[in-house]
Design an enzyme around this catalytic site. Structure first.
Site, PDB file in Angstrom:
ATOM      1  N   PRO A  61       0.817  -1.221   0.000  1.00 16.58           N
ATOM      2  CA  PRO A  61       0.000   0.000   0.000  1.00 16.58           C
ATOM      3  C   PRO A  61       0.849   1.269   0.000  1.00 16.58           C
ATOM      4  O   PRO A  61       0.398   2.327  -0.372  1.00 16.58           O
ATOM      5  CB  PRO A  61      -0.814  -0.110   1.297  1.00 16.58           C
ATOM      6  CG  PRO A  61      -0.761  -1.552   1.683  1.00 16.58           C
ATOM      7  CD  PRO A  61       0.532  -2.076   1.170  1.00 16.58           C
ATOM      8  N   GLU A  68       1.522  -9.139   8.733  1.00 13.69           N
ATOM      9  CA  GLU A  68       1.490  -7.677   8.857  1.00 13.69           C
ATOM     10  C   GLU A  68       2.464  -7.027   7.879  1.00 13.69           C
ATOM     11  O   GLU A  68       2.563  -5.809   7.806  1.00 13.69           O
ATOM     12  CB  GLU A  68       1.855  -7.268  10.293  1.00 13.69           C
ATOM     13  CG  GLU A  68       0.882  -7.779  11.340  1.00 13.69           C
ATOM     14  CD  GLU A  68      -0.551  -7.420  11.001  1.00 13.69           C
ATOM     15  OE1 GLU A  68      -1.377  -8.339  10.909  1.00 13.69           O
ATOM     16  OE2 GLU A  68      -0.835  -6.240  10.780  1.00 13.69           O
ATOM     17  N   ARG A 108      -1.469  -7.625 -21.030  1.00 11.71           N
ATOM     18  CA  ARG A 108      -2.339  -7.164 -22.112  1.00 11.71           C
ATOM     19  C   ARG A 108      -1.620  -6.226 -23.075  1.00 11.71           C
ATOM     20  O   ARG A 108      -2.027  -6.044 -24.216  1.00 11.71           O
ATOM     21  CB  ARG A 108      -3.561  -6.442 -21.523  1.00 11.71           C
ATOM     22  CG  ARG A 108      -4.517  -7.366 -20.790  1.00 11.71           C
ATOM     23  CD  ARG A 108      -5.592  -6.570 -20.068  1.00 11.71           C
ATOM     24  NE  ARG A 108      -6.407  -5.804 -20.987  1.00 11.71           N
ATOM     25  CZ  ARG A 108      -7.461  -6.312 -21.642  1.00 11.71           C
ATOM     26  NH1 ARG A 108      -7.783  -7.580 -21.479  1.00 11.71           N
ATOM     27  NH2 ARG A 108      -8.165  -5.564 -22.458  1.00 11.71           N
ATOM     28  N   ASP A 161      -7.728   1.233 -27.625  1.00 15.16           N
ATOM     29  CA  ASP A 161      -7.432   2.571 -28.138  1.00 15.16           C
ATOM     30  C   ASP A 161      -7.835   3.674 -27.168  1.00 15.16           C
ATOM     31  O   ASP A 161      -7.016   4.483 -26.769  1.00 15.16           O
ATOM     32  CB  ASP A 161      -8.167   2.788 -29.473  1.00 15.16           C
ATOM     33  CG  ASP A 161      -7.482   1.993 -30.567  1.00 15.16           C
ATOM     34  OD1 ASP A 161      -8.008   1.913 -31.667  1.00 15.16           O
ATOM     35  OD2 ASP A 161      -6.391   1.440 -30.253  1.00 15.16           O
TER      36      ASP A 161
HETATM   37  N1  LIG Z   1      -2.691  -1.347  -2.491  1.00 11.58           N
HETATM   38  C1  LIG Z   1      -1.881  -2.373  -2.744  1.00 11.58           C
HETATM   39  O1  LIG Z   1      -1.246  -2.487  -3.796  1.00 11.58           O
HETATM   40  C2  LIG Z   1      -1.733  -3.421  -1.692  1.00 11.58           C
HETATM   41  C3  LIG Z   1      -0.635  -4.264  -1.704  1.00 11.58           C
HETATM   42  C4  LIG Z   1      -0.506  -5.238  -0.712  1.00 11.58           C
HETATM   43  C5  LIG Z   1      -1.489  -5.325   0.264  1.00 11.58           C
HETATM   44  N2  LIG Z   1      -1.418  -6.247   1.282  1.00 11.58           N
HETATM   45  C6  LIG Z   1      -0.213  -7.035   1.534  1.00 11.58           C
HETATM   46  C7  LIG Z   1       0.816  -6.168   2.241  1.00 11.58           C
HETATM   47  C8  LIG Z   1       1.997  -5.819   1.577  1.00 11.58           C
HETATM   48  C9  LIG Z   1       2.946  -5.014   2.222  1.00 11.58           C
HETATM   49  C10 LIG Z   1       2.729  -4.556   3.520  1.00 11.58           C
HETATM   50  C11 LIG Z   1       1.555  -4.885   4.191  1.00 11.58           C
HETATM   51  C12 LIG Z   1       0.602  -5.705   3.564  1.00 11.58           C
HETATM   52  N3  LIG Z   1      -0.581  -6.095   4.246  1.00 11.58           N
HETATM   53  C13 LIG Z   1      -0.568  -7.460   4.725  1.00 11.58           C
HETATM   54  C14 LIG Z   1      -1.939  -7.855   5.198  1.00 11.58           C
HETATM   55  O2  LIG Z   1      -2.409  -6.930   6.159  1.00 11.58           O
HETATM   56  C15 LIG Z   1      -2.506  -5.610   5.636  1.00 11.58           C
HETATM   57  C16 LIG Z   1      -1.160  -5.124   5.157  1.00 11.58           C
HETATM   58  N4  LIG Z   1      -2.573  -4.506   0.245  1.00 11.58           N
HETATM   59  C17 LIG Z   1      -2.689  -3.548  -0.709  1.00 11.58           C
END
Ligand SMILES: NC(=O)c1ccc(NCc2ccccc2N2CCOCC2)nc1
Length: 245
Positions: free
Chosen positions: A88, A115, A153, A168
């Site tokens: 994220p 986590e 794709r 396109d």
């Molecule tokens: N927006 C995105 O690209 C996206 C990508 C991964 C993701 N989760 C895997 C994750 C990856 C990294 C750190 C924490 C976490 N998580 C583990 C599970 O708990 C929450 C945090 N979520 C959303």
């Protein structure tokens, strides 16, 4: 193009290459997917890949060694590749980002669970962090699958002529035009006359005008970025007049 995915759930990720456009692309050898499970690189009897966080707190953290060993096994198994961590916190993925990834011959995708992953692994092995949007899902696998689909794709030969034509509008930074198919009247609703006219130039013009109008209506921010040619300005004015805007 080859994708190597580091994941605790290889079966989940394999599913993306099993169907439809990507399934055919994999059969044609245009796209290849290899999964690497850190659990196979855990050296203890219980094949441990996670442990409790230093400093306390809820949940578990993915350990460095098993993940690093999986990444290094993946690196050793092919051409040099960029290691992408789906998180994220990553740089937001957009059309340009997907196009850039499509130019890489090979990508190693790292999927976090629990986590997250011990920060030292990220410092040691990750080249770029990418996010598919400002929200959290339970693991990096779905974001990895979204990214692989979007990238594949764009690869030559993956989309037949028909589909690539569909690209396109989006490729031009516009939303898509509306689509219609048989029956000609359904629920009392007909089809725009131009689409029944057989006049391909008029159809193309109408579709471009609709793509502009819908982008203006639903995503004016995209139009800001993109700018309009003089001809497109005229088409958009036609649209607004016709739609009584
Ligand atoms: N927006 C995105 O690209 C996206 C990508 C991964 C993701 N989760 C895997 C994750 C990856 C990294 C750190 C924490 C976490 N998580 C583990 C599970 O708990 C929450 C945090 N979520 C959303």
């Amino acid at each position: 193009m080859r994708f190597d995915v580091i994941t605790l759930f290889p079966d989940m990720v394999d599913a993306v290459m099993g169907h439809g456009v990507l399934g055919r692309a994999a059969e044609q050898g245009l796209v290849e997917l290899v999964t690497w499970n850190p659990r196979d690189y855990a050296t203890d009897r219980h094949r441990t890949v996670d442990d409790r966080p230093y400093g306390g707190g809820p949940g578990m953290v993915m350990k460095v060694e098993p993940v690093r060993a999986a990444i290094q096994a993946a690196r050793a198994a092919g051409e040099p590749a960029s290691v992408v961590y789906l998180t994220p916190e990553g740089q937001k993925l957009d059309g340009a980002g997907v196009a850039a990834l499509a130019d890489c011959g090979r990508i190693i995708l790292l999927c976090g669970r629990y986590e997250g992953i011990d920060e030292r692994l990220i410092e040691l092995e990750v080249d770029q962090e990418i996010s598919i949007g400002d929200y959290v899902v339970s693991g990096g696998e779905l974001p990895a699958m979204v990214m692989m689909d979007a990238v594949a794709r764009l690869l030559p030969g993956v989309l037949g002529h028909a589909d690539s034509a569909a690209q396109d509008a989006f490729a031009e930074g516009l939303l898509d035009c509306p689509h219609y198919t048989r029956p000609e009247v359904v629920a009392g609703q007909g089809v725009p006359d131009v689409l029944l006219s057989g006049d391909h130039q008029a159809v193309a013009r109408w579709r471009h005008r609709e793509a502009l109008g819908r982008t203006w209506r639903k995503r004016p921010d995209l139009l800001e970025q993109r700018g309009l040619s003089h001809e497109e300005q005229t088409l958009l004015e036609d649209y607004r007049r016709e739609q009584d805007y």
